[in-house]
Design an enzyme around this catalytic site. Structure first.
Site, short mmCIF file in Angstrom:
data_model
loop_
_atom_site.label_atom_id
_atom_site.label_comp_id
_atom_site.label_asym_id
_atom_site.label_seq_id
_atom_site.Cartn_x
_atom_site.Cartn_y
_atom_site.Cartn_z
N LYS A 68 0.85 -1.19 0.00
CA LYS A 68 0.00 0.00 0.00
C LYS A 68 0.89 1.24 0.00
O LYS A 68 1.95 1.23 0.61
CB LYS A 68 -0.87 0.00 1.27
CG LYS A 68 -1.61 1.31 1.50
CD LYS A 68 -2.48 1.31 2.74
CE LYS A 68 -3.10 2.70 2.88
NZ LYS A 68 -4.05 2.80 3.96
N GLU A 89 -8.95 11.89 12.30
CA GLU A 89 -8.18 10.71 12.74
C GLU A 89 -7.34 10.99 13.98
O GLU A 89 -6.43 11.82 13.98
CB GLU A 89 -7.26 10.25 11.60
CG GLU A 89 -6.53 8.96 11.94
CD GLU A 89 -5.94 8.27 10.73
OE1 GLU A 89 -6.00 8.82 9.61
OE2 GLU A 89 -5.40 7.16 10.89
N GLU A 107 -7.22 -2.20 2.48
CA GLU A 107 -6.49 -0.95 2.75
C GLU A 107 -6.55 -0.63 4.25
O GLU A 107 -5.56 -0.19 4.85
CB GLU A 107 -7.15 0.16 1.92
CG GLU A 107 -6.50 1.51 2.03
CD GLU A 107 -7.20 2.54 1.13
OE1 GLU A 107 -7.87 2.16 0.13
OE2 GLU A 107 -7.09 3.74 1.44
N GLU A 137 -11.35 11.14 -4.66
CA GLU A 137 -11.27 11.07 -3.19
C GLU A 137 -10.44 12.22 -2.63
O GLU A 137 -10.81 12.84 -1.63
CB GLU A 137 -10.67 9.72 -2.80
CG GLU A 137 -10.65 9.50 -1.31
CD GLU A 137 -10.12 8.12 -0.94
OE1 GLU A 137 -10.55 7.12 -1.56
OE2 GLU A 137 -9.28 8.04 -0.03
C1 LIG Z 1 -4.06 10.79 3.73
C2 LIG Z 1 -5.27 11.26 4.02
O1 LIG Z 1 -6.26 10.50 4.58
C3 LIG Z 1 -5.96 9.23 5.15
C4 LIG Z 1 -6.86 9.05 6.30
C5 LIG Z 1 -8.08 8.43 6.18
C6 LIG Z 1 -8.40 7.74 5.01
C7 LIG Z 1 -7.51 7.62 4.00
C8 LIG Z 1 -7.82 6.87 2.76
O2 LIG Z 1 -8.87 6.20 2.71
O3 LIG Z 1 -7.05 6.93 1.80
C9 LIG Z 1 -6.13 8.13 4.12
O4 LIG Z 1 -5.41 6.99 4.47
C10 LIG Z 1 -5.63 12.66 3.78
O5 LIG Z 1 -6.75 13.08 4.10
O6 LIG Z 1 -4.78 13.43 3.26
#
Ligand SMILES: C=C(O[C@H]1C=CC=C(C(=O)O)[C@@H]1O)C(=O)O
Length: 378
Positions: free
Chosen positions: A128, A178, A222, A358
């Site tokens: 990943k 987070e 993930e 996203e």
């Molecule tokens: C790296 C980021 O989110 C992370 C945190 C939650 C979900 C994430 C995702 O699903 O990709 C990312 O890992 C960001 O918001 O810049």
């Protein structure tokens, strides 16, 4: 322009540290001492020693994304706690209209980098990697940070709104969903998030998006990578750990996420929240796995330095208690320039167009708080 703000935000001044969590808010002002040791053991030991020797009740600050770069922690002169921030004043635009927006990389280049990462992931070179992009805003006036913080806190009541002073007259401002680590006595808690889908303005479509995320094998994998890294990083410090079998759904106003709340009991009461945060950080939620291959891929494919984006922001007191959050959904402010950051976890099954969408949804946290409606996908 008179900016009406509430509670601690009204007293925020450039150089202060603000962390507004769902149940409490912290404002720290002034700096009796700055601590920037790069070695995690030395950093934690120095902070504890300074706290024992000084009247400051805690240290505040940020760890950068890059573990080998210098952290920026301060022992403040004054600290105030209050309950959750509940901004009641009407939204005020933090800056007049008229920003020039420059993406780096461009949307097309970001998709190309995601495609290159996918090739490596499918070849088994890594499991990943999180690839980020930036939006640079050149503004006609300096940002009114209190108005920005009030808007972020209003829109993200279940998250953590923050402002951290950085070296060189820069400030990192954001609202992250987070929580990296909280230590209260012997109890530790971590709440990794990974696996996301943009929210939809239509409630029915929005619910369908949430269900799609819950059913997505790619997003569960993930997420699993992150949970397993967090558990492995905490294990040496804990005599017990409780890990839910399945993730749950959480949301910001812009994105749905898969979330796992991990709790543990510390084996050694001397291990500080700062030391634990350094041990966890950066998790694969912002970096990838394995760590070495992910950091090398990020260094090669991202055309900018992350600085304190995707770092850790928080506080640690003299007993070692404290809270650290992941420095995402943020922007770095420097004069009339504002740089927004957003990343997405890339997996072998990732589609470049969806990862771009996203990151666009993640930019919306800051863009909305700025009163901007510009489409960041370019
Ligand atoms: C790296 C980021 O989110 C992370 C945190 C939650 C979900 C994430 C995702 O699903 O990709 C990312 O890992 C960001 O918001 O810049």
């Amino acid at each position: 322009m008179r900016v009406v703000t509430d509670g601690l935000i009204a007293d925020y001044r450039p150089g202060s540290f603000l962390l507004a969590a769902p149940r409490h808010s912290l404002l720290a002002t002034g700096a009796q001492a700055v601590v920037d040791e790069r070695d995690p053991d030395e950093l934690s030991a120095r902070v504890t020693k300074l706290l024992v020797d000084s009247p400051a009740p805690l240290a505040v600050g940020a760890l950068p994304f890059d573990r080998s770069a210098a952290p920026h922690l301060v022992l403040p002169e004054a600290v105030r706690w209050s309950g959750p921030l509940r901004p009641t004043s009407p939204a005020t635009a933090p800056v007049a209209a008229g920003a020039a927006v420059t993406p780096l990389p461009s949307g097309e280049d970001y998709e190309r980098s995601v495609a290159r990462a996918v090739t490596r992931l499918r070849a088994g070179e890594l499991d990943k990697v999180v690839l980020a992009r930036t939006l640079r805003l050149d503004l006609p006036d300096p940002v009114e940070v209190r108005a920005l913080l009030a808007n972020l806190a209003r829109d993200n009541a279940t998250g953590y709104t923050y402002a951290v002073d950085l070296p060189g007259g820069r400030t990192l401002v954001g609202a992250t969903p987070e929580m990296l680590l909280t230590r209260t006595g012997l109890t530790v808690e971590a709440n990794p998030l990974a696996g996301s889908i943009p929210r939809h303005p239509d409630p029915v479509q929005d619910r369908l998006a949430a269900e799609e995320l819950l059913a997505s094998a790619k997003d569960h994998e993930e997420h699993r990578v992150v949970v397993s890294a967090v558990v492995e990083a905490l294990r040496p410090y804990c005599r017990s750990l409780t890990v839910p079998e399945r993730p749950s759904l959480v949301s910001t106003s812009a994105v749905w996420h898969l979330s796992t709340r991990i709790t543990g009991v510390l084996a050694d009461p001397e291990v500080t929240s700062l030391r634990l945060a350094s041990a966890l950080h950066p998790t694969p939620a912002v970096c990838g796995a394995p760590f070495g291959a992910a950091t090398a891929t990020i260094a090669e494919l991202e055309p900018f330095d992350r600085g304190f984006y995707a770092g850790a922001i928080g506080w640690c007191d003299v007993h070692g208690d404290g809270q650290w959050v992941v420095g995402i959904r943020c922007a770095e402010l420097a004069g009339q320039r504002m740089t927004l950051y957003a990343g997405a976890g890339i997996m072998p099954a990732s589609r470049p167009d969806l990862e771009l969408a996203e990151t666009s949804a993640k930019f919306a946290t800051l863009l909305r708080a700025m009163g901007m409606t510009v489409s960041p996908v370019s």
